[in-house]
Design a protein around this motif. Structure first.
Motif, short mmCIF file in Angstrom:
data_model
loop_
_atom_site.label_atom_id
_atom_site.label_comp_id
_atom_site.label_asym_id
_atom_site.label_seq_id
_atom_site.Cartn_x
_atom_site.Cartn_y
_atom_site.Cartn_z
N ASP A 55 20.15 13.04 10.73
CA ASP A 55 19.02 13.01 9.80
C ASP A 55 19.43 13.62 8.46
OD1 ASP A 55 17.16 11.96 11.69
OD2 ASP A 55 16.91 13.95 12.54
N HIS A 77 14.12 11.58 15.30
CA HIS A 77 14.34 10.85 16.56
C HIS A 77 14.49 11.75 17.78
CE1 HIS A 77 18.49 11.63 15.11
NE2 HIS A 77 18.76 11.76 16.40
N PRO A 103 14.97 7.44 21.79
CA PRO A 103 14.72 6.75 20.52
C PRO A 103 15.26 5.34 20.41
CG PRO A 103 16.44 8.40 20.26
CD PRO A 103 15.87 8.60 21.62
N CYS A 126 16.90 1.85 16.89
CA CYS A 126 16.88 3.29 17.14
C CYS A 126 16.12 4.01 16.03
CB CYS A 126 18.31 3.82 17.22
SG CYS A 126 18.39 5.51 17.86
N CYS A 127 15.21 4.88 16.43
CA CYS A 127 14.40 5.64 15.47
C CYS A 127 15.26 6.32 14.41
CB CYS A 127 13.61 6.74 16.20
SG CYS A 127 12.55 6.17 17.50
N SER A 128 14.81 6.25 13.19
CA SER A 128 15.42 6.89 12.01
C SER A 128 16.89 6.50 11.85
CB SER A 128 15.27 8.42 12.05
OG SER A 128 16.07 9.03 13.03
N CYS A 129 17.21 5.28 12.28
CA CYS A 129 18.51 4.68 11.99
C CYS A 129 18.20 3.40 11.23
CB CYS A 129 19.29 4.40 13.27
SG CYS A 129 20.97 3.85 13.00
N GLY A 134 11.29 6.35 12.14
CA GLY A 134 11.37 7.40 13.13
C GLY A 134 10.03 8.01 13.47
N SER A 135 10.06 9.22 14.01
CA SER A 135 8.88 9.81 14.65
C SER A 135 8.39 11.11 14.01
CB SER A 135 9.19 10.07 16.14
OG SER A 135 10.42 10.75 16.29
N HIS A 142 5.79 3.67 20.41
CA HIS A 142 7.12 3.47 20.99
C HIS A 142 7.00 2.67 22.28
CE1 HIS A 142 11.37 4.59 20.83
NE2 HIS A 142 11.35 4.74 22.15
N GLU A 163 17.06 14.67 23.91
CA GLU A 163 17.88 13.67 23.21
C GLU A 163 19.32 14.17 23.05
OE1 GLU A 163 19.79 11.11 20.41
OE2 GLU A 163 19.43 13.25 20.09
#
Length: 363
Positions: A55, A77, A103, A126-129, A134-135, A142, A163
């Motif tokens: 991040d 994520h 994620p 994938c979250c925040s990729c 993201g979350s 999700h 994670e």
């Protein structure tokens, strides 16, 4: 998972906000449309979200390898939350369930997915990729298949750390850590520290961990490292010999968590002939390492990319006490509210106050 940008211009009591990356060094807390769950999804009221090095890297550089931030992206994520609504067809969860969020959601149809190695799916979201949101928000949707109902003895903060703990599970599996293993971990950041806990849970007899920072080595000792080595030389062969001397033997498995070329080189030199070097850390796209040394001694070099089927294992290790909750607490150094996310990211980036793992509370 992926949604178009839905920034709002007004707020009310039920409004949503999110921490959004617009570009390099451009993080903003903005009003954000509250989503509704699609079939197969759940709507979560987010609780705890950890800040990952990736991040911070996206914020600082705008990219990691081929993943480039080209449009606004919600961050976060490492996440846990509570189910507040379910979409059509969801059978495994209901409103009120506390969950950890894996994620990455793969396509489920390609050969990698069918073989169970869905972390290698070319179409994983994938979250925040980039470009997937993201979350780090109040409300987030999700896929229910990748939300895991939490046992009562796992709090939200620890659930967020499932994670990175899953990364460690995958790394130890790739490295072949087992009962009696002697393990070297390069780097005592968050990933290195969860690798320490996981290696011990797998039955490693001796774990030694390296770092540049004395404070992080002290945390590693508190979390159960058998020995630590401060990196104070650029001579990688000398450092590798020092690691072997300190351990009293050569490690069977080395887990490299920094991505630094010198650290990879040290891990190769230190590992016993016939052993394994597992690479987690992502550094420069190209690195010069002693490949002939590895070849002549049959040292296997194995990449570690995220994880597959590791969340249930990580959750069981934590719930059963194989990974002691009090040791996990040692690495959670800072807590922030969602409204203070910019300060939280600055803390994670600079490491001020001895920051290791920064948790943002979204509730």
């Amino acid at each position: 998972m992926e949604e178009p940008v839905h920034e709002k211009t007004r707020t009310d009591d039920d409004d949503n906000v999110a921490l959004v990356l617009y570009g390099v060094d451009d993080l903003r807390m903005v009003p954000w449309e509250k989503p509704s769950p699609k079939p197969g999804e759940v709507l979560l009221r987010m609780q705890s979200v950890g800040i990952c090095t990736s991040d911070v890297h996206f914020w600082t550089w705008g990219r990691i390898g081929d993943y480039v931030v080209t449009s606004p992206m919600v961050m976060g994520h490492e996440a846990s939350g509570c189910v507040v609504a379910v979409g059509d067809g969801v059978k495994n969860l209901q409103v009120g369930d506390r969950v950890a969020v894996e994620p990455g959601v793969p396509c489920r149809h390609c050969n990698y997915c069918k073989q169970g190695r869905y972390n290698l799916c070319p179409d994983v979201k994938c979250c925040s990729c980039p470009p997937v949101h993201g979350s780090l928000t109040h409300y987030y949707c999700h896929d229910a298949d990748f939300c895991y109902k939490l046992p009562n003895n796992i709090p939200y903060d620890h659930a967020a750390l499932l994670e990175p703990l899953s990364v460690a599970v995958h790394a130890c599996q790739r490295g072949g850590v087992c009962l009696g293993s002697k393990v070297l971990i390069c780097g005592a950041g968050p990933i290195g520290l969860v690798c320490l806990l996981t290696a011990k849970a797998c039955g490693a007899a001796h774990v030694i961990i390296t770092d540049l920072m004395e404070q992080r080595l002290e945390v590693a000792m508190a979390m159960g490292a058998d020995q630590v080595v401060k990196v104070d030389t650029k001579d990688t062969q000398k450092l590798a010999n020092h690691i072997r001397d300190t351990m009293g033997d050569a490690p069977d498995v080395s887990i490299e968590c920094t991505g630094v070329e010198a650290s990879i080189t040290t891990a190769i030199y230190a590992t016993r002939s016939g052993g394994v070097v597992a690479l987690i850390g992502l550094g420069a796209p190209m690195a010069t390492v002693p490949i002939v040394n590895a070849v002549l001694r049959e040292v296997d070099i194995r990449g570690v990319f995220r994880y597959h089927n590791c969340y249930p294992v990580a959750m069981e290790m934590l719930s059963s006490g194989s990974v002691p909750a009090d040791k996990l607490d040692h690495m959670i150094t800072h807590h922030y509210k969602l409204a203070d996310s910019l300060e939280a990211f600055e803390t994670a980036k600079t490491g001020r106050g001895g920051a290791i793992k920064v948790i943002i509370h979204c509730d």
